[in-house]
Every structure is written in structure tokens, then in C-alpha cells.
Motif scaffolding. Structure first.
Motif, short mmCIF file in Angstrom:
data_model
loop_
_atom_site.label_atom_id
_atom_site.label_comp_id
_atom_site.label_asym_id
_atom_site.label_seq_id
_atom_site.Cartn_x
_atom_site.Cartn_y
_atom_site.Cartn_z
N ARG A 23 0.84 -1.20 0.00
CA ARG A 23 0.00 0.00 0.00
C ARG A 23 0.87 1.25 0.00
O ARG A 23 0.60 2.22 -0.71
CB ARG A 23 -0.91 -0.02 1.22
CG ARG A 23 -1.93 1.08 1.22
CD ARG A 23 -2.85 1.06 2.42
NE ARG A 23 -2.90 -0.20 3.10
CZ ARG A 23 -3.32 -0.36 4.33
NH1 ARG A 23 -3.73 0.67 5.02
NH2 ARG A 23 -3.35 -1.55 4.90
N LEU A 24 1.95 1.25 0.78
CA LEU A 24 2.86 2.37 0.83
C LEU A 24 3.57 2.56 -0.50
O LEU A 24 3.71 3.69 -0.99
CB LEU A 24 3.88 2.17 1.95
CG LEU A 24 4.90 3.27 2.16
CD1 LEU A 24 4.22 4.58 2.52
CD2 LEU A 24 5.89 2.88 3.24
N HIS A 26 2.50 1.59 -3.43
CA HIS A 26 1.51 2.02 -4.41
C HIS A 26 1.23 3.52 -4.27
O HIS A 26 1.14 4.24 -5.28
CB HIS A 26 0.22 1.22 -4.24
CG HIS A 26 -0.81 1.46 -5.28
ND1 HIS A 26 -0.68 0.98 -6.56
CD2 HIS A 26 -1.97 2.13 -5.24
CE1 HIS A 26 -1.72 1.35 -7.26
NE2 HIS A 26 -2.53 2.07 -6.48
N ALA A 27 1.11 4.00 -3.05
CA ALA A 27 0.88 5.43 -2.82
C ALA A 27 2.06 6.26 -3.30
O ALA A 27 1.88 7.32 -3.92
CB ALA A 27 0.61 5.68 -1.34
N ALA A 28 3.27 5.79 -3.05
CA ALA A 28 4.47 6.52 -3.50
C ALA A 28 4.54 6.54 -5.02
O ALA A 28 4.89 7.56 -5.62
CB ALA A 28 5.72 5.88 -2.90
N LEU A 30 1.98 6.33 -7.13
CA LEU A 30 0.95 7.22 -7.64
C LEU A 30 1.35 8.68 -7.47
O LEU A 30 1.11 9.50 -8.36
CB LEU A 30 -0.38 6.97 -6.92
CG LEU A 30 -1.17 5.76 -7.37
CD1 LEU A 30 -2.40 5.58 -6.50
CD2 LEU A 30 -1.58 5.91 -8.82
N ASP A 31 1.99 9.01 -6.36
CA ASP A 31 2.45 10.37 -6.12
C ASP A 31 3.51 10.75 -7.15
O ASP A 31 3.44 11.83 -7.75
CB ASP A 31 3.00 10.49 -4.71
CG ASP A 31 3.42 11.90 -4.37
OD1 ASP A 31 2.63 12.82 -4.65
OD2 ASP A 31 4.52 12.07 -3.82
#
Length: 54
Positions: A23-24, A26-28, A30-31
Motif C-alpha cells: 500500500r505504501l 503504491h501510494a508513493a 501514484l504520487d
């Protein structure tokens, strides 16, 4: 006695479930992708503007 309390705190921290690293990541991603897309759009806008201007 104080050492026993510190050991209990440390063991509770170690026993806590680990976070989901996917999840971390994936968030990085996307950012970073959003920043890349924004930079690309700005760069293309400047290039088109300069080509139209002269």
C-alpha cells in the motif's frame, strides 16, 4: 521493576502487526506518477506556447 515495564513495552511494539508495504509503495508510485504527468503537461504547454509565439 522498571526494566520489566520497558521490556513489556518493547515486546508489545514488536508483536504489533506489520503494515502493508504494498500500500505504501503504491501510494508513493501514484504520487511520483502524478508529479511526472504534471511536469510533462507543463513542459508540453510551454513548448506549444513558444512554438506558437514565434
Amino acid at each position: 521493576m522498571r526494566d520489566a515495564l520497558i521490556f513489556d513495552d518493547i515486546s508489545k511494539i514488536i508483536a504489533q502487526p506489520r503494515g502493508d508495504w504494498r500500500r505504501l509503495a503504491h501510494a508513493a508510485a501514484l504520487d511520483l506518477g502524478g508529479k511526472l504527468a504534471t511536469g510533462l503537461a507543463i513542459g508540453l504547454g510551454i513548448a506549444v506556447g513558444l512554438s506558437l509565439a514565434g
